[in-house]
Write an enzyme that holds these catalytic residues in place. Structure first.
Site, PDB file in Angstrom:
ATOM      1  N   LYS A   1      -4.872  -3.377 -12.585  1.00  0.00           N
ATOM      2  CA  LYS A   1      -6.146  -3.303 -11.856  1.00  0.00           C
ATOM      3  C   LYS A   1      -6.384  -1.835 -11.576  1.00  0.00           C
ATOM      4  CE  LYS A   1      -6.036  -4.378  -7.364  1.00  0.00           C
ATOM      5  NZ  LYS A   1      -6.632  -3.468  -6.396  1.00  0.00           N
TER       6      LYS A   1
ATOM      7  N   GLU B   1       0.907  -0.544  -5.462  1.00  0.00           N
ATOM      8  CA  GLU B   1      -0.044   0.543  -5.653  1.00  0.00           C
ATOM      9  C   GLU B   1       0.625   1.711  -6.369  1.00  0.00           C
ATOM     10  OE1 GLU B   1      -3.475   2.790  -3.117  1.00  0.00           O
ATOM     11  OE2 GLU B   1      -1.561   2.505  -2.101  1.00  0.00           O
TER      12      GLU B   1
ATOM     13  N   HIS C   1       0.893  10.771  -3.086  1.00  0.00           N
ATOM     14  CA  HIS C   1      -0.269  10.596  -2.223  1.00  0.00           C
ATOM     15  C   HIS C   1      -1.056  11.902  -2.268  1.00  0.00           C
ATOM     16  CE1 HIS C   1      -2.324   9.427   1.664  1.00  0.00           C
ATOM     17  NE2 HIS C   1      -2.409   8.345   0.933  1.00  0.00           N
TER      18      HIS C   1
ATOM     19  N   HIS D   1       0.855  -1.190   0.000  1.00  0.00           N
ATOM     20  CA  HIS D   1       0.000   0.000   0.000  1.00  0.00           C
ATOM     21  C   HIS D   1       0.884   1.232   0.000  1.00  0.00           C
ATOM     22  CE1 HIS D   1      -3.485   2.459   0.749  1.00  0.00           C
ATOM     23  NE2 HIS D   1      -2.935   2.962   1.839  1.00  0.00           N
ATOM     24  N   ASN D   2       0.536   2.242  -0.814  1.00  0.00           N
ATOM     25  CA  ASN D   2       1.367   3.453  -0.939  1.00  0.00           C
ATOM     26  C   ASN D   2       2.828   3.074  -1.181  1.00  0.00           C
ATOM     27  OD1 ASN D   2      -0.898   5.024  -0.504  1.00  0.00           O
ATOM     28  ND2 ASN D   2      -0.454   5.375   1.659  1.00  0.00           N
TER      29      ASN D   2
ATOM     30  N   GLU E   1      -4.533   3.677  -8.811  1.00  0.00           N
ATOM     31  CA  GLU E   1      -5.566   4.579  -8.307  1.00  0.00           C
ATOM     32  C   GLU E   1      -5.523   5.793  -9.233  1.00  0.00           C
ATOM     33  OE1 GLU E   1      -6.002   7.115  -4.350  1.00  0.00           O
ATOM     34  OE2 GLU E   1      -5.973   4.960  -3.941  1.00  0.00           O
TER      35      GLU E   1
ATOM     36  N   ASP F   1      -0.574   5.543  -7.327  1.00  0.00           N
ATOM     37  CA  ASP F   1      -1.571   6.628  -7.272  1.00  0.00           C
ATOM     38  C   ASP F   1      -1.214   7.665  -8.324  1.00  0.00           C
ATOM     39  OD1 ASP F   1      -2.677   5.310  -5.147  1.00  0.00           O
ATOM     40  OD2 ASP F   1      -2.057   6.747  -3.632  1.00  0.00           O
TER      41      ASP F   1
END
Length: 154
Positions: free
Chosen positions: A153, A55, A70, A25-26, A104, A57
């Site tokens: 994804k 991940e 982030h 994550h991140n 994301e 973003d």
């Protein structure tokens, strides 16, 4: 020590959804979620440590170049292209099983197109462009079938 214990066998022929997947994550952050540095080399570190889902973003950056950071924080920004190149370089050094990019997406259509262009250019044949119907999870390909592939994804 029993030499048979050194040979671990796991059935990797089942549908992908039958497995726990080591995820990050991140991934891009070198520290806390508010003030730390975003660094492409963090992807190299986690991929070599066995992580198979990272991940990313994505946000609109200057000069039409998507960036990774982030959102709504003071974390630094890195170019999406640099992240993709780092993932491409380190994805399969320690492990042949597929890598999932958990994107994301906060980008405009124009910069989404740029992301798609980079994914195709940088990953080439490694990018899995097959379409998967999510209706029946038993129809998903297996980790064995997806060796050496990058999945997206969003």
């Amino acid at each position: 020590a029993n030499p048979l214990h050194r040979q671990v066998h796991q059935d990797m022929q089942q549908p992908l959804c039958h497995y726990f997947i080591a995820s990050s994550h991140n991934t891009y952050l070198s520290g806390d979620q508010l003030l730390s540095q975003s660094r492409a080399d963090m992807y190299a570190r986690v991929l070599q440590a066995g992580c198979r889902c990272v991940e990313v973003d994505c946000w609109d950056g200057p000069d039409g170049e998507p960036v990774v950071h982030h959102g709504y924080t003071l974390t630094s920004k890195i170019l999406f292209r640099d992240v993709a190149e780092t993932i491409n370089k380190y994805a399969f050094i320690k492990n042949e099983f597929p890598v999932i990019l958990s994107i994301e997406n906060h980008c405009s259509i124009q910069q989404q197109k740029k992301i798609a262009q980079y994914l195709k250019e940088i990953f080439g044949d490694k990018l899995d462009l097959s379409s998967v119907s999510t209706g029946d999870p038993r129809q998903l390909p297996s980790p064995q079938d997806l060796k050496g592939k990058i999945l997206v994804k969003v």
